[in-house]
Design an enzyme around this catalytic site. Structure first.
Site, PDB file in Angstrom:
ATOM      1  N   GLY A 272     -21.452   6.174  31.267  1.00  0.00           N
ATOM      2  CA  GLY A 272     -20.956   5.191  30.337  1.00  0.00           C
ATOM      3  C   GLY A 272     -21.755   4.345  31.383  1.00  0.00           C
ATOM      4  O   GLY A 272     -22.883   3.201  30.449  1.00  0.00           O
ATOM      5  N   ARG A 273     -21.757   4.443  32.718  1.00  0.00           N
ATOM      6  CA  ARG A 273     -22.526   2.687  33.230  1.00  0.00           C
ATOM      7  C   ARG A 273     -24.722   3.391  33.300  1.00  0.00           C
ATOM      8  O   ARG A 273     -24.969   2.910  33.459  1.00  0.00           O
ATOM      9  CB  ARG A 273     -22.151   2.402  34.363  1.00  0.00           C
ATOM     10  CG  ARG A 273     -22.119   4.026  35.538  1.00  0.00           C
ATOM     11  CD  ARG A 273     -21.288   3.309  36.640  1.00  0.00           C
ATOM     12  NE  ARG A 273     -20.954   4.416  37.522  1.00  0.00           N
ATOM     13  CZ  ARG A 273     -19.811   5.959  37.378  1.00  0.00           C
ATOM     14  NH1 ARG A 273     -18.933   5.196  36.155  1.00  0.00           N
ATOM     15  NH2 ARG A 273     -19.241   6.228  37.853  1.00  0.00           N
TER      16      ARG A 273
END
Ligand code: F6P
Length: 549
Positions: A272-273
């Site tokens: 996600g990051r």
């Protein structure tokens, strides 16, 4: 999992600890420069358009050599190669870590389980580009045939911070006739403020969620859907023209009511990051256009190639990662400030907080053993010069060691008036002055020489010796932004590799999610929460009482 020796039992670690005690017990930047005037030229590394000066660090050639020994002993480059090869280095989730494949050229081959993923990456990029162009040109219209003028990205964490940060960073390159907003907080105020002045007929929602199960995003997307349908008298057909999804989870997307034809895919090997250069960047691509987005990907790739190929002493992410380890593990620094001297980078540090703190905020090593060393720092900071009039006092004269990155540009971007352009030199004068003051301070004798009364001398003395990295580039272009982000991605990687932690999972966010689900019925319906601790039970009771007043 094979057991590796604990990091702090390695001779390379002990050598650094000894070095810190013997040679560097009181490292002093004035002395270091006096003894080695050439360090200003020597302690510079160049990557793409970035000039990275690390001369104002509390290190000598010996410190750097010992840190590189540690990197070699802990197999940083071996793990790096395994990452680029698509091996499952995210061990607790048994996943490959391949954000670098998101910016691989069309003809590259990057395999996951024997399948080359690069054609899939480019197919999605092409689909995004076609869609972005349709929105930008007005060909994609809303349900009533009106042109889309507003784009609202609904997502949280990595599905929000990246595009929101990059949209701000690249504002000068955006289509100013489009309004972009980013909604992340489950606090209804966020969505309310984002849409209150928008016309639903001209608004496109991008629901961004890797898992498509994140409660904040699904709740906000459901509310946005109701807001839209209210305007179209409940006509469900409107959804297809006003909602698209970015996700790895087609089933959940279609369960939500978004046609999977309007879904832009990515994959479980994108964390996600680490995802804003995947489909998660669609809002950004709409804002800056596909060509600029591709320029940004090129920037990422420049640093990927550098990280992959540069020798250790000139490898920028390696160097920055090792410097952070030196301060955190050997000089007791607890935090790391990132201070961009660009208004456009106002969200840059917030973005890095997730990148760094979600990646390296771990306390067990890859073998599941409690670590006996410091891992990720607290990352913080806001753009200069605002911070100078707020918290820099503590950096200059407080009791804490706070290494800081200063990021600045030689030229302003955008269509500023001549007068506003001229302000850039003043901004940068502050930039250089701060790193100078932090490094060299002001001795009591220098203060006295200014005629300061003796009782004020201690107050006006600056100890100095505060380490900084200075990152300079010509302009904040899409490519330079990509280079900066990749630099930090790989720096975080290096640190996680040395600390022997899994930088790619995030189990620490799970407990809060589970507990919130358990507590919610107590707030909404007054239901009993079995096993609730007395402190939280009292708080919930107080909340309910206040709610009824
Ligand atoms: O809860 C943390 C987290 O999983 C982050 O790692 C992620 O970026 C964010 O939530 C959003 O997740 P998703 O994109 O699946 O909605």
């Amino acid at each position: 999992m094979s057991d590796s020796p604990k990091l702090n039992r390695r001779p390379e670690w002990t050598a650094l600890a000894d070095h810190r005690t013997d040679a560097m017990a009181r490292p002093d930047l004035r002395e270091l420069f006096a003894a080695d005037p050439g360090r200003a030229e020597r302690y510079v590394v160049r990557v793409g358009d970035l000039r990275i000066d690390y001369s104002k660090h509390l290190v000598t050639d010996e410190t750097l050599a010992l840190l590189q020994d540690l990197a070699a002993a802990t197999g940083v480059f071996g793990l790096r190669d395994a990452m680029f090869r698509g091996e499952r280095i995210n061990i607790t989730e048994d996943r490959a870590v391949l954000h670098t494949a998101l910016r691989a050229p069309r003809d590259a081959v990057v395999e996951v389980d024997g399948e080359n993923v690069v054609p899939k990456v480019h197919a999605v990029l092409d689909k995004m580009a076609a869609f972005a162009e349709k929105v930008r040109s007005g060909e994609w219209t809303g349900h009533s045939g009106r042109r889309i003028r507003n784009v609202v990205n609904i997502g949280i964490g990595g599905s929000d911070l990246g595009p929101a940060m990059a949209y701000e960073a690249l504002r000068a390159f955006t289509d100013r006739s489009l309004t972009l907003r980013f909604v992340s907080n489950v606090d209804g105020a966020d969505l309310h403020e984002a849409v209150r002045d928008l016309d639903p007929a001209e608004t496109l929602f991008i629901v961004a969620s890797k898992t498509f199960t994140t409660i904040e995003t699904i709740t906000n997307a459901t509310s946005a859907r109701s807001w839209l349908l209210d305007a179209f008298e409940g006509d469900e057909k409107a959804v297809a023209k006003h909602f698209v999804a970015l996700s790895t989870n087609a089933e959940k997307v279609s369960g939500f009511g978004i046609d999977t034809a309007n879904m832009f895919e990515f994959w479980d090997w994108v964390g996600g990051r680490y995802s804003y250069d995947s489909a998660i960047g669609l809002s950004l691509m709409i804002a800056i256009g596909p060509d600029r987005f591709r320029e940004m990907l090129d920037g990422f790739r420049i640093v990927d190639e550098h990280f992959r190929n540069a020798e250790a002493p000139a490898n920028a992410p390696l160097l920055l990662g090792l410097l952070g380890i030196w301060y955190g593990d050997f000089l007791d620094a607890q935090s790391h400030a990132v201070l961009p001297y660009s208004h456009y980078l106002s969200k840059f540090t917030a973005y890095l907080q997730q990148l760094d703190m979600e990646s390296n905020g771990k306390s067990v090593d890859r073998e599941g053993r409690e670590v006996e060393w410091q891992t990720g720092p607290v990352v913080w900071g806001t753009p200069g010069t605002n911070g100078q009039h707020a918290y820099y006092q503590l950096i200059h004269q407080g009791t804490k060691l706070i290494p800081a990155d200063f990021i600045g540009f030689a030229r302003p971007v955008g269509e500023l008036s001549e007068g506003l352009k001229a302000q850039h030199d003043l901004l940068m004068a502050n930039f250089f002055a701060q790193t100078q003051a932090l490094a060299f301070g002001k001795t009591p004798d220098e203060v006295r020489a200014e005629g300061v009364p003796e009782e004020l001398v201690p107050h006006k003395t600056f100890r100095g010796n505060h380490p900084t990295t200075t990152i300079l580039a010509t302009e904040l272009t899409p490519s330079v932004l990509g280079q900066l982000i990749a630099l930090y991605e790989h720096k975080v990687f290096v640190q996680g590799a040395v600390w022997n932690i899994d930088s790619f999972d995030q189990w620490g966010v799970e407990l809060g999610k589970v507990l919130a689900k358990r507590v919610e019925p107590a707030l909404t319906e007054g239901a009993d929460v079995p096993g609730l601790d007395p402190s939280t039970a009292a708080l919930v009771a107080a909340y309910r009482e206040l709610k009824e007043v």
